[in-house]
Scaffold this active site. Structure first.
Site, PDB file in Angstrom:
ATOM      1  N   HIS A 173     -32.577-107.114  32.201  1.00  0.00           N
ATOM      2  CA  HIS A 173     -32.635-106.890  30.589  1.00  0.00           C
ATOM      3  C   HIS A 173     -33.363-107.973  29.826  1.00  0.00           C
ATOM      4  O   HIS A 173     -33.189-109.166  30.378  1.00  0.00           O
ATOM      5  CB  HIS A 173     -31.376-106.380  30.175  1.00  0.00           C
ATOM      6  CG  HIS A 173     -31.425-105.958  28.731  1.00  0.00           C
ATOM      7  ND1 HIS A 173     -31.385-106.817  27.670  1.00  0.00           N
ATOM      8  CD2 HIS A 173     -31.055-104.638  28.272  1.00  0.00           C
ATOM      9  CE1 HIS A 173     -31.476-106.060  26.641  1.00  0.00           C
ATOM     10  NE2 HIS A 173     -31.096-104.846  26.899  1.00  0.00           N
ATOM     11  N   ASP A 250     -24.291-110.377  35.018  1.00  0.00           N
ATOM     12  CA  ASP A 250     -24.725-109.670  33.871  1.00  0.00           C
ATOM     13  C   ASP A 250     -24.023-108.251  34.065  1.00  0.00           C
ATOM     14  O   ASP A 250     -24.504-107.221  34.916  1.00  0.00           O
ATOM     15  CB  ASP A 250     -26.121-109.585  33.530  1.00  0.00           C
ATOM     16  CG  ASP A 250     -26.227-108.441  32.325  1.00  0.00           C
ATOM     17  OD1 ASP A 250     -25.303-107.884  31.798  1.00  0.00           O
ATOM     18  OD2 ASP A 250     -27.441-108.047  31.937  1.00  0.00           O
ATOM     19  N   GLN A 253     -23.998-103.241  32.542  1.00  0.00           N
ATOM     20  CA  GLN A 253     -23.954-101.899  33.052  1.00  0.00           C
ATOM     21  C   GLN A 253     -23.105-101.656  34.104  1.00  0.00           C
ATOM     22  O   GLN A 253     -22.953-100.444  34.573  1.00  0.00           O
ATOM     23  CB  GLN A 253     -25.459-101.662  33.382  1.00  0.00           C
ATOM     24  CG  GLN A 253     -26.314-101.784  31.994  1.00  0.00           C
ATOM     25  CD  GLN A 253     -26.144-100.663  31.165  1.00  0.00           C
ATOM     26  OE1 GLN A 253     -25.669 -99.582  31.362  1.00  0.00           O
ATOM     27  NE2 GLN A 253     -26.624-101.009  29.879  1.00  0.00           N
ATOM     28  N   LYS A 276     -19.935-101.041  25.356  1.00  0.00           N
ATOM     29  CA  LYS A 276     -20.461-100.317  26.654  1.00  0.00           C
ATOM     30  C   LYS A 276     -19.412 -99.833  27.277  1.00  0.00           C
ATOM     31  O   LYS A 276     -19.416 -99.041  28.386  1.00  0.00           O
ATOM     32  CB  LYS A 276     -21.502-100.930  27.513  1.00  0.00           C
ATOM     33  CG  LYS A 276     -22.972-101.189  26.743  1.00  0.00           C
ATOM     34  CD  LYS A 276     -23.753-101.862  27.462  1.00  0.00           C
ATOM     35  CE  LYS A 276     -25.003-102.364  26.895  1.00  0.00           C
ATOM     36  NZ  LYS A 276     -25.835-101.168  26.298  1.00  0.00           N
ATOM     37  N   CYS A 414     -35.617-102.161  26.788  1.00  0.00           N
ATOM     38  CA  CYS A 414     -35.532-103.760  26.837  1.00  0.00           C
ATOM     39  C   CYS A 414     -35.444-104.313  28.191  1.00  0.00           C
ATOM     40  O   CYS A 414     -34.927-105.363  28.533  1.00  0.00           O
ATOM     41  CB  CYS A 414     -34.218-104.415  26.169  1.00  0.00           C
ATOM     42  SG  CYS A 414     -34.052-104.093  24.476  1.00  0.00           S
TER      43      CYS A 414
END
Length: 453
Positions: A173, A250, A253, A276, A414
């Site tokens: 991202h 990260d 997700q 999220k 993104c």
């Protein structure tokens, strides 16, 4: 519609007596030994199965009853952008503002004590949810983006000299690219980028070749927001550590879709966004190993993060307060704790298994649409179904689906470098959550078939 029967669903045992809303004191459901996210798409785990309580779960999300576009039922398939919030989170925010609202840590009155207890209890819940050794390893931030910037400026920047290298992957991202670009411009460091194959999987041997004695840091996603690819982070972390290089994962997700244990991963840093994870916007967290948090310098300063100030010197608080300047997002941190309670009542492995069934079914049904090409076909994926449709721009498809009451993302997400790897400037991205249904996937596929002609 192909029926997903109870015998086929690998959901794990469900105690029918524990009806929603969940009581906080009730015992947690057993988890699978293997997180289903790491099974190839279409694989089945051998486990006793009973029905996933989908209608009860959906009833806990008020917005899923919303009508849009002339009275059509809302189909929310934009979960990779943000998830909807359960009533337990909404009610917890209301309770805070009605009964606990105060600043935290130093007030000499009862509301301050209530707010402080709730805020720090949320930190403990995040630590337990991530498998972190201590709540003191958890820093509250606005979200993944702020978390990456915090690590970049506070920990990594002091490590860098001209010619030093930072390893990323092409899946990232923009929030996990641009902060490192800025560091490279400020310090003379160089970015090295690991490629993927034609399915969207990281080429691990190529990643390994990027490391050298000049490598100072590595940062990569656990799940691609654009393709859904599940990255083998355990292997990537082990390779980096073999060169003495710390890493940031990260988890924006991944954390909504599978159990995560940062201690088992041996991650140096792990960041995620609450919105999220069925929590409010404007809250997230950074996990950092204690020695790294001790070594890092705060990049925002002010109240709450100091022990002592004179005009000649300042002494900072210990982590995590060292990185939490000013009044924090108290209410939404408490809301994040409520979201974690809610998810743990269902069981993250149960959620992961149901979403894998939905992903398998969605892949099957979208593959039948004439002219539709799925983008990102790695054997290990999370709940993303990016595609392009012959003869139709992605914005056109997004608008057409919106008219049908179906919310998806259309654009570059993104994540322009990875889409350009596939020769694209954008895709349509339906993304799934555990409250989605096979019937919603059918509505999506039917609408696309009509559009395809």
């Amino acid at each position: 519609m192909t029926t997903i029967s109870n015998n086929e669903n690998v959901i794990g045992a469900w105690d029918a007596e524990r009806a929603l809303p969940f009581a906080v004191s009730a015992p947690e459901l057993p988890l699978f030994e293997l997180p289903p996210l790491y099974a190839p798409v279409g694989a089945r785990l051998a486990s006793p199965a009973t029905a996933f309580p989908l209608s009860q779960i959906r009833a806990e999300f008020p917005i899923l009853q919303e009508r849009v576009e002339g009275g059509r039922p809302l189909v929310w398939l934009d979960n990779a952008a943000t998830t909807q919030k359960p009533r337990a989170v909404i009610d917890r925010l209301k309770e805070y503002y009605e009964h606990e609202n105060s600043n935290v840590h130093r007030g000499a009155h009862e509301l301050a004590a209530r707010a402080t207890d709730a805020y720090e209890d949320a930190r403990k819940k995040v630590a337990a949810f991530l498998g972190a050794p201590s709540a003191e390893d958890i820093v509250f931030v606005r979200g993944t983006t702020e978390g990456i910037n915090l690590v970049a400026q506070s920990f990594v920047k002091p490590l860098l000299s001209p010619g030093d290298e930072i390893v990323l992957t092409i899946l990232e991202h923009h929030a996990n690219i641009v902060p490192w670009q800025i560091l490279s411009q400020e310090t003379g460091a160089v970015l090295r980028v690991a490629p993927v194959d034609d399915t969207g999987q990281i080429l691990v041997d190529e990643y390994r070749r990027l490391f050298s004695k000049r490598t100072k840091f590595a940062s990569f996603t656990q799940v691609s927001n654009a393709l859904g690819t599940v990255v083998p982070v355990e292997e990537l972390i082990a390779i980096a550590h073999g060169f003495g290089v710390p890493v940031l994962v990260d988890g924006a997700q991944s954390i909504p879709h599978t159990p995560v244990n940062v201690t088992a991963l041996d991650a140096d840093f792990f960041v995620f966004s609450g919105h999220k994870l069925y929590a409010p916007t404007g809250i997230g967290a950074v996990y950092g190993k204690r020695e790294h948090l001790d070594a890092a310098k705060p990049y925002q300063v002010g109240g709450n993060m100091i022990k002592d100030v004179t005009f000649e010197r300042t002494e900072y608080q210990d982590p995590p307060q060292k990185f939490e300047a000013g009044t924090g997002n108290i209410a939404d941190a408490i809301g994040l704790g409520a979201a974690i309670d809610f998810l743990e009542r269902i069981g993250m492995a149960n959620i992961a298994a149901w979403e894998q069934e939905l992903l398998r079914y969605g892949t099957q049904e979208l593959s039948k649409v004439p002219g539709l090409r799925l983008v990102g076909t790695a054997p290990r994926k999370a709940s993303v179904l990016s595609f392009v449709l012959d003869g139709h721009g992605v914005e056109e498809v997004g608008r057409a689906l919106s008219v049908e009451g179906i919310a998806v993302r259309a654009g570059h997400h993104c994540a322009q470098p990875i889409l350009r790897r596939f020769g694209l400037e954008g895709t349509v991205r339906p993304s799934l959550a555990f409250y989605n249904t096979p019937e919603e996937i059918d509505r999506l596929a039917e609408a696309l078939r009509r559009l395809a002609g």
